[in-house]
Scaffold this motif. Structure first.
Motif: not given
Length: 271
Positions: A247-256, A212, A261
């Motif tokens: 935001q990057f890590y949370i998006d990596t979890k929930w948008k994949n 990051t 993930f």
């Protein structure tokens, strides 16, 4: 009537930044910490009560709430900021290290909240802001104790938010990313002599930062701004993410997908 906030962990980091911001916004502040005799900056401010509160000491919690109510009449908001991180190989963690991590981050948050809720019920209104981290939504290697304790804080906060909603009490979760505070200095590192983990541990912090490094981190002041927003916006919003890395890590979890993930996180640290 001026509103009053009680803040735990106000001797440093997000707690101290929040105490100063609430004061600037015209609030009475009950700034609690384990060693109030060492504090000089907050004690010089008008309408700031610096008082002892150790989240592992039930008596000190009760006495801090009583002192705050005696001084300012009531408590309108609570910011649970006290906490620390135990980092390292889970297999090598002692029972004491595991228990202490939960005593401070989880049970301390619960006990302070439980002590303040009767005051808010009497008011017919209140807001509770619990400080988590993106690691309370995304589990990180070698942050097993810290991350799991913050997962617990998030589960507690989410469930409680429904439980007290009909009492006009709001519960909020703030999830910062990596921020330049003294948190790293307050970390407890788990000593390990297990050779198999040595290579795995290797450059874990370097790899963590590299994933990051291109993203802008939030400042302590910006986190305090979000804490204040969460405490005062009177919305039903539950989570407040602060920092592009969070935001990057949370998006990596929930948008994949879950498989994507898992592979992505492991590639960051072990690829």
């Amino acid at each position: 009537m001026k509103k009053t906030v009680l803040i735990t962990g106000a001797s440093s980091g997000f707690g101290k930044e929040s105490a100063k911001l609430f004061h600037q916004k015209g609030w009475n502040v009950i700034a609690t910490m384990r060693s109030p005799e060492k504090e000089t900056e907050l004690t010089a401010l008008e309408d700031v009560l610096v008082v002892k509160l150790d989240v592992q000491d039930q008596e000190s919690i009760q006495q801090a709430v009583i002192a705050g109510v005696e001084r300012f009449g009531t408590i309108h908001a609570l910011v649970n900021s006290a906490g620390y991180g135990a980092m390292g190989v889970f297999e090598a963690a002692t029972r004491e290290q595991i228990q202490n991590q939960y005593e401070v981050n989880v049970f301390g948050t619960m006990m302070v909240t439980q002590a303040v809720l009767p005051v808010m019920r009497k008011n017919g209104k209140g807001s509770i802001v619990n400080i988590s981290t993106f690691g309370g939504a995304v589990g990180m290697p070698f942050a097993t104790l810290y991350s799991s304790s913050k997962f617990a804080v998030e589960g507690f906060s989410e469930a409680l938010s429904h439980e007290v909603s009909e009492l006009n009490i709001q519960v909020k979760i703030v999830e910062p990313g990596s921020v330049k505070t003294n948190f790293r200095n307050g970390q407890q590192f788990i000593h390990s002599d297990i050779e198999e983990y040595n290579t795995i541990m290797g450059n874990i912090y370097t790899k963590f930062g590299a994933s990051t490094a291109h993203l802008v981190q939030a400042t302590p002041g910006e986190v305090a701004d979000v804490i204040y927003e969460a405490a005062t916006d009177e919305s039903t919003r539950l989570r407040y993410i602060i920092g592009a890395d969070a935001q990057f890590y949370i998006d990596t979890k929930w948008k994949n997908t879950e498989d994507q993930f898992v592979r992505t996180i492991r590639s960051f640290f072990f690829g």
